[in-house]
Scaffold this motif. Structure first.
Motif, PDB file in Angstrom:
ATOM      1  N   TYR A 161       1.026  -0.840   0.026  1.00 18.58           N
ATOM      2  CA  TYR A 161      -0.155  -0.454   0.161  1.00 18.58           C
ATOM      3  C   TYR A 161       0.953   1.253   0.112  1.00 18.58           C
ATOM      4  CZ  TYR A 161      -3.951   3.208   1.303  1.00 18.58           C
ATOM      5  OH  TYR A 161      -4.534   4.450   1.362  1.00 18.58           O
ATOM      6  N   SER A 162       1.912   0.815   0.762  1.00 15.79           N
ATOM      7  CA  SER A 162       2.660   2.155   0.763  1.00 15.79           C
ATOM      8  C   SER A 162       3.426   2.431  -0.908  1.00 15.79           C
ATOM      9  CB  SER A 162       3.438   2.019   2.011  1.00 15.79           C
ATOM     10  OG  SER A 162       4.700   1.493   1.484  1.00 15.79           O
ATOM     11  N   LEU A 163       3.170   1.398  -1.095  1.00 17.78           N
ATOM     12  CA  LEU A 163       4.191   1.796  -2.782  1.00 17.78           C
ATOM     13  C   LEU A 163       2.776   2.487  -4.196  1.00 17.78           C
ATOM     14  CD1 LEU A 163       6.582  -1.110  -2.462  1.00 17.78           C
ATOM     15  CD2 LEU A 163       7.538   0.825  -2.350  1.00 17.78           C
ATOM     16  N   GLN A 195      -2.210   5.749   7.878  1.00 13.90           N
ATOM     17  CA  GLN A 195      -2.612   6.295   6.140  1.00 13.90           C
ATOM     18  C   GLN A 195      -2.592   5.144   5.647  1.00 13.90           C
ATOM     19  OE1 GLN A 195       0.559   6.434   8.739  1.00 13.90           O
ATOM     20  NE2 GLN A 195      -0.434   8.789   7.890  1.00 13.90           N
ATOM     21  N   ASN A 196      -3.027   4.193   6.338  1.00 14.35           N
ATOM     22  CA  ASN A 196      -3.948   2.355   5.495  1.00 14.35           C
ATOM     23  C   ASN A 196      -5.132   1.941   5.937  1.00 14.35           C
ATOM     24  OD1 ASN A 196      -2.774   0.584   7.648  1.00 14.35           O
ATOM     25  ND2 ASN A 196      -0.782   0.570   6.451  1.00 14.35           N
ATOM     26  N   LEU A 216       1.203   3.213  16.178  1.00 14.30           N
ATOM     27  CA  LEU A 216       0.298   4.277  16.723  1.00 14.30           C
ATOM     28  C   LEU A 216       1.259   4.557  17.866  1.00 14.30           C
ATOM     29  CD1 LEU A 216      -2.579   3.247  18.645  1.00 14.30           C
ATOM     30  CD2 LEU A 216      -1.020   4.483  19.830  1.00 14.30           C
ATOM     31  N   ILE A 217       2.145   4.505  18.624  1.00 21.91           N
ATOM     32  CA  ILE A 217       3.451   5.184  19.053  1.00 21.91           C
ATOM     33  C   ILE A 217       4.082   5.581  18.912  1.00 21.91           C
ATOM     34  CG2 ILE A 217       5.231   4.675  20.795  1.00 21.91           C
ATOM     35  CD1 ILE A 217       2.583   3.752  21.836  1.00 21.91           C
ATOM     36  N   CYS A 218       4.775   5.791  17.383  1.00 22.04           N
ATOM     37  CA  CYS A 218       5.490   6.728  15.950  1.00 22.04           C
ATOM     38  C   CYS A 218       4.710   8.047  16.378  1.00 22.04           C
ATOM     39  CB  CYS A 218       6.204   6.041  14.863  1.00 22.04           C
ATOM     40  SG  CYS A 218       7.014   4.626  16.197  1.00 22.04           S
ATOM     41  N   ALA A 220       1.832   9.159  17.872  1.00 21.77           N
ATOM     42  CA  ALA A 220       1.515  10.052  19.478  1.00 21.77           C
ATOM     43  C   ALA A 220       2.621  10.297  19.620  1.00 21.77           C
ATOM     44  CB  ALA A 220       0.786   8.786  20.507  1.00 21.77           C
ATOM     45  N   ILE A 221       3.787  10.875  19.145  1.00 22.61           N
ATOM     46  CA  ILE A 221       5.105  11.203  19.569  1.00 22.61           C
ATOM     47  C   ILE A 221       4.636  12.622  18.748  1.00 22.61           C
ATOM     48  CG2 ILE A 221       7.569  11.425  19.125  1.00 22.61           C
ATOM     49  CD1 ILE A 221       8.123   8.704  18.511  1.00 22.61           C
ATOM     50  N   TYR A 222       4.571  12.572  17.635  1.00 20.36           N
ATOM     51  CA  TYR A 222       3.967  14.068  16.791  1.00 20.36           C
ATOM     52  C   TYR A 222       2.659  14.697  17.151  1.00 20.36           C
ATOM     53  CZ  TYR A 222       7.758  13.109  13.749  1.00 20.36           C
ATOM     54  OH  TYR A 222       9.576  12.577  12.833  1.00 20.36           O
ATOM     55  N   ASP A 223       1.627  13.643  17.329  1.00 20.72           N
ATOM     56  CA  ASP A 223       0.147  14.080  17.489  1.00 20.72           C
ATOM     57  C   ASP A 223      -0.649  14.482  19.106  1.00 20.72           C
ATOM     58  OD1 ASP A 223       0.521  15.323  14.717  1.00 20.72           O
ATOM     59  OD2 ASP A 223      -0.482  13.097  13.957  1.00 20.72           O
ATOM     60  N   GLY A 224       0.330  13.295  20.332  1.00 20.94           N
ATOM     61  CA  GLY A 224      -0.449  12.602  20.893  1.00 20.94           C
ATOM     62  C   GLY A 224      -0.583  11.568  21.067  1.00 20.94           C
ATOM     63  N   LEU A 225      -1.185  11.060  21.986  1.00 19.01           N
ATOM     64  CA  LEU A 225      -1.670   9.564  22.931  1.00 19.01           C
ATOM     65  C   LEU A 225      -2.943   9.971  22.479  1.00 19.01           C
ATOM     66  CD1 LEU A 225      -1.114   6.439  23.043  1.00 19.01           C
ATOM     67  CD2 LEU A 225      -0.871   7.662  25.224  1.00 19.01           C
ATOM     68  N   GLU A 226      -3.498  10.454  22.887  1.00 16.92           N
ATOM     69  CA  GLU A 226      -5.288  10.890  22.395  1.00 16.92           C
ATOM     70  C   GLU A 226      -5.582  11.160  21.075  1.00 16.92           C
ATOM     71  OE1 GLU A 226      -8.712  13.250  24.980  1.00 16.92           O
ATOM     72  OE2 GLU A 226      -6.529  13.313  25.681  1.00 16.92           O
ATOM     73  N   ASN A 227      -4.983  11.488  20.330  1.00 17.17           N
ATOM     74  CA  ASN A 227      -5.749  12.280  19.740  1.00 17.17           C
ATOM     75  C   ASN A 227      -4.957  11.475  18.891  1.00 17.17           C
ATOM     76  OD1 ASN A 227      -5.623  14.982  20.038  1.00 17.17           O
ATOM     77  ND2 ASN A 227      -3.712  15.650  19.876  1.00 17.17           N
ATOM     78  N   VAL A 228      -4.722  10.515  17.885  1.00 18.18           N
ATOM     79  CA  VAL A 228      -3.301   9.138  17.628  1.00 18.18           C
ATOM     80  C   VAL A 228      -5.039   8.869  17.877  1.00 18.18           C
ATOM     81  CG1 VAL A 228      -2.280   7.397  17.162  1.00 18.18           C
ATOM     82  CG2 VAL A 228      -1.395   9.744  17.435  1.00 18.18           C
ATOM     83  N   ILE A 229      -5.035   7.804  19.247  1.00 21.53           N
ATOM     84  CA  ILE A 229      -6.238   7.223  19.134  1.00 21.53           C
ATOM     85  C   ILE A 229      -7.801   7.256  18.782  1.00 21.53           C
ATOM     86  CG2 ILE A 229      -7.562   6.121  21.271  1.00 21.53           C
ATOM     87  CD1 ILE A 229      -5.029   5.912  22.255  1.00 21.53           C
ATOM     88  N   LYS A 230      -7.940   9.001  18.869  1.00 22.00           N
ATOM     89  CA  LYS A 230      -9.260   9.493  18.439  1.00 22.00           C
ATOM     90  C   LYS A 230      -9.240   9.164  16.509  1.00 22.00           C
ATOM     91  CE  LYS A 230     -10.305  11.554  22.687  1.00 22.00           C
ATOM     92  NZ  LYS A 230     -11.035  12.715  22.960  1.00 22.00           N
ATOM     93  N   SER A 231      -7.942   9.632  15.970  1.00 23.05           N
ATOM     94  CA  SER A 231      -8.238   9.303  14.493  1.00 23.05           C
ATOM     95  C   SER A 231      -8.216   7.905  14.144  1.00 23.05           C
ATOM     96  CB  SER A 231      -6.685   9.986  14.369  1.00 23.05           C
ATOM     97  OG  SER A 231      -6.826  11.364  14.845  1.00 23.05           O
ATOM     98  N   TYR A 232      -8.193   7.073  14.907  1.00 25.47           N
ATOM     99  CA  TYR A 232      -7.653   6.025  14.399  1.00 25.47           C
ATOM    100  C   TYR A 232      -9.480   5.398  14.738  1.00 25.47           C
ATOM    101  CZ  TYR A 232      -3.047   4.378  13.965  1.00 25.47           C
ATOM    102  OH  TYR A 232      -1.398   4.063  13.287  1.00 25.47           O
ATOM    103  N   LEU A 233      -9.939   5.928  15.907  1.00 26.30           N
ATOM    104  CA  LEU A 233     -11.608   5.530  16.234  1.00 26.30           C
ATOM    105  C   LEU A 233     -12.043   6.506  14.621  1.00 26.30           C
ATOM    106  CD1 LEU A 233     -11.423   5.790  19.537  1.00 26.30           C
ATOM    107  CD2 LEU A 233     -11.378   4.136  18.379  1.00 26.30           C
ATOM    108  N   GLN A 234     -11.948   6.829  14.580  1.00 28.80           N
ATOM    109  CA  GLN A 234     -12.849   8.128  13.305  1.00 28.80           C
ATOM    110  C   GLN A 234     -12.980   7.311  11.830  1.00 28.80           C
ATOM    111  OE1 GLN A 234     -11.590  11.775  11.225  1.00 28.80           O
ATOM    112  NE2 GLN A 234     -13.309  12.328  11.833  1.00 28.80           N
ATOM    113  N   LYS A 235     -11.264   6.505  12.219  1.00 29.40           N
ATOM    114  CA  LYS A 235     -10.870   6.105  10.517  1.00 29.40           C
ATOM    115  C   LYS A 235     -11.890   4.197  10.474  1.00 29.40           C
ATOM    116  CE  LYS A 235      -6.912   8.952   9.261  1.00 29.40           C
ATOM    117  NZ  LYS A 235      -7.521   8.999   8.174  1.00 29.40           N
ATOM    118  N   LEU A 236     -12.502   4.162  11.983  1.00 30.92           N
ATOM    119  CA  LEU A 236     -12.271   2.927  12.168  1.00 30.92           C
ATOM    120  C   LEU A 236     -14.203   2.562  12.344  1.00 30.92           C
ATOM    121  CD1 LEU A 236      -9.308   1.610  14.650  1.00 30.92           C
ATOM    122  CD2 LEU A 236     -10.198   0.319  12.360  1.00 30.92           C
ATOM    123  N   GLN A 237     -15.017   3.330  12.418  1.00 30.36           N
ATOM    124  CA  GLN A 237     -16.298   3.352  12.256  1.00 30.36           C
ATOM    125  C   GLN A 237     -16.896   2.985  11.008  1.00 30.36           C
ATOM    126  OE1 GLN A 237     -17.303   7.331  12.528  1.00 30.36           O
ATOM    127  NE2 GLN A 237     -16.855   7.579  15.432  1.00 30.36           N
TER     128      GLN A 237
END
Length: 237
Positions: A161-163, A195-196, A216-218, A220-237
């Motif tokens: 997918y990254s390619l 991304q995928n 997810l941890i990588c 979170a270094i840039y965006d924060g753990l809470e923000n990243v988890i919420k981004s995943y939840l949004q994409k998993l709906q």
């Protein structure tokens, strides 16, 4: 909605780098659940280079969502899981010296062994999942072990997918259809990221759960753990 289980191995890696207790894995487990994750995953290895066996006992009282313990079912691992009795045990055929999981089970060759382990785990009320490559033969083999679920090993999909190769998801779709027909629940994990994840989730029918740690941890270094988890939840709906 597909459930998100956060693998906190990398938190333990960071802790162990300094020999202390910061960051504290128990607190992180509490936080990821508070931020919306539906589960916590750990993958203890015999050398305890990240998650320690004691961590599993320390985490048991605080994981009120789903507790998933992954690992190669050697005696030490099985003893741990049978004592902890997590929600789910995910069986992974990783070698002792493996940096990370790099292959699924040959469920045909190891059917008898897996069946024996799964019977013992299910006798304690532990849901079982087998880590498998996206190969329909391995799905059929998994169904014959008595497992409750499979976890699709998604490294190949993530790399392709990254390619720009979205066709790489096709074997996973085929396996998911077959697994569902055979009565198996479907989990997935390895190299899934922000991304995928949406493309994968939207493509795979009946996807119950994804386990995500390193990416997810990588992120979170840039965006924060809470923000990243919420981004995943949004994409998993």
């Amino acid at each position: 909605m597909t459930k998100l289980s956060v693998n906190i191995n990398k938190i333990a890696t960071l802790r162990n780098a300094r020999g202390g207790d910061a960051p504290n894995v128990v607190q992180v487990a509490k936080d990821v659940q508070r931020f919306g994750a539906a589960g916590v995953t750990i993958h203890p290895r015999p050398d305890e280079r990240h998650i320690r066996y004691q961590d599993a006992f320390d985490l048991k009282p605080v994981v009120y969502t789903e507790f998933n313990i992954e690992g190669n079912p050697i005696d030490k691992f099985l003893d741990l899981v049978l004592q902890i009795q997590p929600t789910q045990a995910t069986l992974v055929p990783d070698a002792v010296d493996a940096i990370t999981s790099n292959a699924g089970w040959d469920t045909l060759k190891h059917r008898d062994f897996l069946s024996e382990v799964i019977t013992e785990l299910k006798s304690k009320g532990i849901r079982t999942s087998i880590f498998v490559d996206p190969d329909v033969r391995m799905i059929e083999g998994a169904a014959n072990t008595g497992t409750d679920r499979i976890e699709l090993y998604t490294e190949t999909f993530a790399h392709q997918y990254s390619l720009g190769n979205k066709e790489a998801v096709k074997p996973y779709i085929e396996c998911a259809h077959l697994a569902h027909e055979l009565g198996l629940g479907i989990n997935a994990g390895h190299d899934l990221s922000l991304q995928n994840i949406k493309y994968f989730k939207d493509s795979i029918p009946n996807l119950l759960e994804v386990s995500i740690g390193h990416a997810l941890i990588c992120e979170a270094i840039y965006d924060g753990l809470e923000n990243v988890i919420k981004s995943y939840l949004q994409k998993l709906q």
